[in-house]
Design a protein around this motif. Sequence first.
Motif, PDB file in Angstrom:
ATOM      1  N   ALA A   1      33.436  38.721  44.247  1.00 57.45           N
ATOM      2  CA  ALA A   1      31.968  38.651  44.289  1.00 57.45           C
ATOM      3  C   ALA A   1      31.362  40.008  43.902  1.00 57.45           C
TER       4      ALA A   1
ATOM      5  N   GLY B   1      24.863  37.302  48.314  1.00 55.76           N
ATOM      6  CA  GLY B   1      26.203  37.750  47.914  1.00 55.76           C
ATOM      7  C   GLY B   1      27.155  36.622  47.592  1.00 55.76           C
ATOM      8  N   TYR B   2      26.654  35.375  47.495  1.00 54.82           N
ATOM      9  CA  TYR B   2      27.509  34.250  47.092  1.00 54.82           C
ATOM     10  C   TYR B   2      27.534  34.135  45.576  1.00 54.82           C
TER      11      TYR B   2
END
Length: 209
Positions: free
Chosen positions: A135, A192-193
Amino acid sequence: MGKVFVFDHPLIQHKLTYIRQKETGTKEFRELVDEIATLMAFEVTRDLPLTDIEIETPICKTKAKVLTGKKLGVVPILRAGIGMVDGILKLIPNARVGHVGLYRDPKTLKPVEYYVKLPTDIEERDFIVVDPMLATGGSAVEAIHALKKRGAKHIMFMCLIAAPEGVKTLEEAHPDVDIYIAALDEKLNEKGYIVPGLGDAGDRLFGTK
Ligand code: URA
């Protein structure tokens, strides 16, 4: 700069589609991650060195190739990385398995090591660090740093889905590390996905929320 390989093999892409779907339950998700990890390991090990040995078939003596016995280590980043280990060990059963655990420092928001256990002959091994999701890249950078600090010389990084931001961060921090990805997605969202991603890989693997 290290190389970035995105695997476009139809079997990998097909299985990836099913783990992305929100209806896919824990059991199926875990099985598919395992299968994708095996298929990726097949590609990642493509350049392992071979050597000739003398053998005898029922017909005659001949020379045939075997792996040179290069030592490999697989290092999952806790906890989601664990979901990829068995799939890789199916093809490389003699690989040793290390573990790296990281937590996020609440002040700096940076990942910090809390657990590192690696094989003792670290300098002689090639390592594959695994985490399903790349990520921001922070954990991958720190995990690879943890290995290098302890003497690892050759490291590869393997994940299922990456965001462009994570690839860039990892390439810049560790230009010597080749990155193997099943899919390069669009972006990270504000939480943050990875988008479209598959949600939280750890929760989906272990059935937690
Ligand atoms: N970790 C996950 O499990 N999923 C993401 O989308 C990003 C990080």
